[in-house]
Design a protein around this motif. Structure first.
Motif, mmCIF file in Angstrom:
data_model
loop_
_atom_site.group_PDB
_atom_site.id
_atom_site.type_symbol
_atom_site.label_atom_id
_atom_site.label_comp_id
_atom_site.label_asym_id
_atom_site.label_seq_id
_atom_site.Cartn_x
_atom_site.Cartn_y
_atom_site.Cartn_z
ATOM 1 N N MET A 149 38.738 43.763 42.270
ATOM 2 C CA MET A 149 38.791 42.453 42.902
ATOM 3 C C MET A 149 37.876 41.505 42.110
ATOM 4 N N ASP A 150 38.451 40.431 41.644
ATOM 5 C CA ASP A 150 37.615 39.487 40.900
ATOM 6 C C ASP A 150 36.912 38.532 41.861
ATOM 7 N N ALA A 151 36.072 37.681 41.306
ATOM 8 C CA ALA A 151 35.233 36.794 42.118
ATOM 9 C C ALA A 151 36.068 35.816 42.934
ATOM 10 N N LEU A 152 37.149 35.318 42.384
ATOM 11 C CA LEU A 152 37.987 34.362 43.100
ATOM 12 C C LEU A 152 38.646 35.005 44.325
ATOM 13 N N ASP A 153 39.105 36.232 44.181
ATOM 14 C CA ASP A 153 39.680 36.937 45.326
ATOM 15 C C ASP A 153 38.631 37.172 46.410
ATOM 16 N N TRP A 154 37.427 37.536 45.995
ATOM 17 C CA TRP A 154 36.352 37.768 46.954
ATOM 18 C C TRP A 154 36.011 36.482 47.715
#
Length: 109
Positions: free
Chosen positions: A1-6
């Protein structure tokens, strides 16, 4: 999970929580409104319902702060605090705060 998804998942969680708090506060105000209707002090369909919605928004913010202060992070207890304080309304919350202050200051509110 990348930062944008988080970040997106955290924003969705926050929106769900805020929506749930507002719904709980409005339920509390509706409980109060129903009591007033049953006692003949209000009609069911009146502009009081609009005022109750506005009051629910403010009370939801206050109750959410009280629940955070009390250490209630999430769950049914937090929602119960919101519904309970919403049912009491602005005057009920003010009375409780004044009683707490008076008890802590030796009767001076």
């Amino acid at each position: 999970m990348d930062a944008l998804d988080w970040i997106w998942s955290q924003l969705r969680h926050l929106a769900d929580l805020v929506g749930l708090q507002l719904l709980a506060a409005y339920i509390g105000r509706l409980l109060y409104h129903v009591g007033e209707v049953q006692q003949g002090r209000r009609r069911w369909w009146s502009r009081h319902l609009v005022w109750e919605l506005i009051a629910a928004v403010g009370i939801a913010l206050i109750a959410d702060g009280v629940a955070s202060w009390a250490g209630l992070v999430e769950g049914e207890v937090r929602l119960a605090v919101v519904v309970g304080l919403a049912y009491l309304g602005p005057r009920g919350v003010q009375d409780i705060v004044l009683r707490i202050v008076a008890a802590r200051t030796g009767g001076r509110a």
